[in-house]
Design a protein around this motif. Sequence first.
Motif, PDB file in Angstrom:
ATOM      1  N   GLU A   1       0.867  -1.180   0.000  1.00  0.00           N
ATOM      2  CA  GLU A   1       0.000   0.000   0.000  1.00  0.00           C
ATOM      3  C   GLU A   1       0.902   1.228   0.000  1.00  0.00           C
ATOM      4  O   GLU A   1       2.037   1.168   0.463  1.00  0.00           O
ATOM      5  N   THR A   2       0.424   2.316  -0.564  1.00  0.00           N
ATOM      6  CA  THR A   2       1.164   3.573  -0.519  1.00  0.00           C
ATOM      7  C   THR A   2       0.282   4.655   0.086  1.00  0.00           C
ATOM      8  O   THR A   2      -0.940   4.605  -0.003  1.00  0.00           O
ATOM      9  N   LEU A   3       0.927   5.621   0.709  1.00  0.00           N
ATOM     10  CA  LEU A   3       0.248   6.788   1.258  1.00  0.00           C
ATOM     11  C   LEU A   3       1.031   8.013   0.821  1.00  0.00           C
ATOM     12  O   LEU A   3       2.254   8.064   0.983  1.00  0.00           O
ATOM     13  N   ARG A   4       0.340   8.957   0.249  1.00  0.00           N
ATOM     14  CA  ARG A   4       0.959  10.222  -0.135  1.00  0.00           C
ATOM     15  C   ARG A   4       0.487  11.267   0.877  1.00  0.00           C
ATOM     16  O   ARG A   4      -0.692  11.638   0.894  1.00  0.00           O
ATOM     17  N   PRO A   5       1.398  11.722   1.769  1.00  0.00           N
ATOM     18  CA  PRO A   5       0.982  12.709   2.776  1.00  0.00           C
ATOM     19  C   PRO A   5       0.403  13.955   2.116  1.00  0.00           C
ATOM     20  O   PRO A   5       0.918  14.439   1.110  1.00  0.00           O
ATOM     21  N   ARG A   6      -0.702  14.423   2.683  1.00  0.00           N
ATOM     22  CA  ARG A   6      -1.342  15.638   2.165  1.00  0.00           C
ATOM     23  C   ARG A   6      -0.440  16.847   2.391  1.00  0.00           C
ATOM     24  O   ARG A   6       0.358  16.885   3.316  1.00  0.00           O
ATOM     25  N   ARG A   7      -0.585  17.834   1.535  1.00  0.00           N
ATOM     26  CA  ARG A   7       0.181  19.072   1.640  1.00  0.00           C
ATOM     27  C   ARG A   7      -0.640  20.132   2.355  1.00  0.00           C
ATOM     28  O   ARG A   7      -1.865  20.162   2.230  1.00  0.00           O
ATOM     29  N   GLY A   8       0.046  21.001   3.072  1.00  0.00           N
ATOM     30  CA  GLY A   8      -0.619  22.108   3.748  1.00  0.00           C
ATOM     31  C   GLY A   8      -0.980  23.211   2.774  1.00  0.00           C
ATOM     32  O   GLY A   8      -0.817  23.085   1.561  1.00  0.00           O
ATOM     33  N   SER A   9      -1.450  24.312   3.309  1.00  0.00           N
ATOM     34  CA  SER A   9      -1.914  25.414   2.462  1.00  0.00           C
ATOM     35  C   SER A   9      -0.807  26.006   1.601  1.00  0.00           C
ATOM     36  O   SER A   9      -1.068  26.529   0.528  1.00  0.00           O
ATOM     37  N   THR A  10       0.455  25.921   2.064  1.00  0.00           N
ATOM     38  CA  THR A  10       1.564  26.452   1.268  1.00  0.00           C
ATOM     39  C   THR A  10       2.003  25.491   0.175  1.00  0.00           C
ATOM     40  O   THR A  10       2.783  25.847  -0.689  1.00  0.00           O
ATOM     41  N   LYS A  11       1.491  24.246   0.248  1.00  0.00           N
ATOM     42  CA  LYS A  11       1.845  23.171  -0.695  1.00  0.00           C
ATOM     43  C   LYS A  11       3.305  22.754  -0.592  1.00  0.00           C
ATOM     44  O   LYS A  11       3.780  21.963  -1.380  1.00  0.00           O
ATOM     45  N   LYS A  12       4.031  23.275   0.403  1.00  0.00           N
ATOM     46  CA  LYS A  12       5.440  22.913   0.564  1.00  0.00           C
ATOM     47  C   LYS A  12       5.658  21.957   1.727  1.00  0.00           C
ATOM     48  O   LYS A  12       6.566  21.157   1.698  1.00  0.00           O
ATOM     49  N   GLU A  13       4.845  22.057   2.744  1.00  0.00           N
ATOM     50  CA  GLU A  13       5.003  21.217   3.923  1.00  0.00           C
ATOM     51  C   GLU A  13       3.889  20.193   3.993  1.00  0.00           C
ATOM     52  O   GLU A  13       2.733  20.501   3.726  1.00  0.00           O
ATOM     53  N   ALA A  14       4.244  18.973   4.345  1.00  0.00           N
ATOM     54  CA  ALA A  14       3.239  17.921   4.489  1.00  0.00           C
ATOM     55  C   ALA A  14       2.464  18.122   5.781  1.00  0.00           C
ATOM     56  O   ALA A  14       3.011  18.583   6.779  1.00  0.00           O
ATOM     57  N   VAL A  15       1.193  17.777   5.739  1.00  0.00           N
ATOM     58  CA  VAL A  15       0.360  17.771   6.931  1.00  0.00           C
ATOM     59  C   VAL A  15       0.659  16.468   7.666  1.00  0.00           C
ATOM     60  O   VAL A  15       0.837  15.422   7.040  1.00  0.00           O
ATOM     61  N   ASP A  16       0.720  16.518   8.992  1.00  0.00           N
ATOM     62  CA  ASP A  16       1.023  15.336   9.794  1.00  0.00           C
ATOM     63  C   ASP A  16       0.039  14.207   9.463  1.00  0.00           C
ATOM     64  O   ASP A  16      -1.170  14.348   9.653  1.00  0.00           O
ATOM     65  N   PRO A  17       0.531  13.065   8.947  1.00  0.00           N
ATOM     66  CA  PRO A  17      -0.366  11.977   8.540  1.00  0.00           C
ATOM     67  C   PRO A  17      -0.666  10.983   9.665  1.00  0.00           C
ATOM     68  O   PRO A  17      -1.014   9.835   9.403  1.00  0.00           O
ATOM     69  N   LYS A  18      -0.557  11.404  10.920  1.00  0.00           N
ATOM     70  CA  LYS A  18      -0.703  10.488  12.054  1.00  0.00           C
ATOM     71  C   LYS A  18      -2.006   9.692  12.010  1.00  0.00           C
ATOM     72  O   LYS A  18      -2.003   8.479  12.225  1.00  0.00           O
ATOM     73  N   ALA A  19      -3.123  10.338  11.704  1.00  0.00           N
ATOM     74  CA  ALA A  19      -4.407   9.624  11.677  1.00  0.00           C
ATOM     75  C   ALA A  19      -4.403   8.529  10.616  1.00  0.00           C
ATOM     76  O   ALA A  19      -4.839   7.396  10.870  1.00  0.00           O
ATOM     77  N   GLU A  20      -3.901   8.844   9.433  1.00  0.00           N
ATOM     78  CA  GLU A  20      -3.845   7.856   8.359  1.00  0.00           C
ATOM     79  C   GLU A  20      -2.889   6.714   8.714  1.00  0.00           C
ATOM     80  O   GLU A  20      -3.158   5.547   8.433  1.00  0.00           O
ATOM     81  N   LEU A  21      -1.752   7.054   9.348  1.00  0.00           N
ATOM     82  CA  LEU A  21      -0.789   6.034   9.752  1.00  0.00           C
ATOM     83  C   LEU A  21      -1.397   5.094  10.790  1.00  0.00           C
ATOM     84  O   LEU A  21      -1.233   3.874  10.709  1.00  0.00           O
ATOM     85  N   ASN A  22      -2.116   5.646  11.771  1.00  0.00           N
ATOM     86  CA  ASN A  22      -2.756   4.814  12.790  1.00  0.00           C
ATOM     87  C   ASN A  22      -3.822   3.913  12.177  1.00  0.00           C
ATOM     88  O   ASN A  22      -3.972   2.756  12.572  1.00  0.00           O
ATOM     89  N   GLU A  23      -4.554   4.435  11.195  1.00  0.00           N
ATOM     90  CA  GLU A  23      -5.580   3.633  10.520  1.00  0.00           C
ATOM     91  C   GLU A  23      -4.945   2.456   9.770  1.00  0.00           C
ATOM     92  O   GLU A  23      -5.401   1.319   9.874  1.00  0.00           O
TER      93      GLU A  23
END
Length: 66
Positions: A11-33
């Motif tokens: 499986e792959t997960l692509r971390p979502r980007r924040g409003s600046t599109k430069k920094e990833a949003v913390d994927p903790k919820a997706e990782l725990n799932e």
Amino acid sequence: MVSERTTWEYETLRPRRGSTKKEAVDPKAELNELGAEGWELVDTVEYVGGGTKYLLFKRPAQDDDE
């Protein structure tokens, strides 16, 4: 001698980007799932120049009979 080999599914997960599109949003919820579903993080894929990064997971393949 017959040996059982473990087969894997991936499986792959692509971390979502924040409003600046430069920094990833913390994927903790997706990782725990994914962890609750039996997935284990095994590697990351990053493209040269700061391109898309993917998180790669694996788990033993499920038999269709289960």
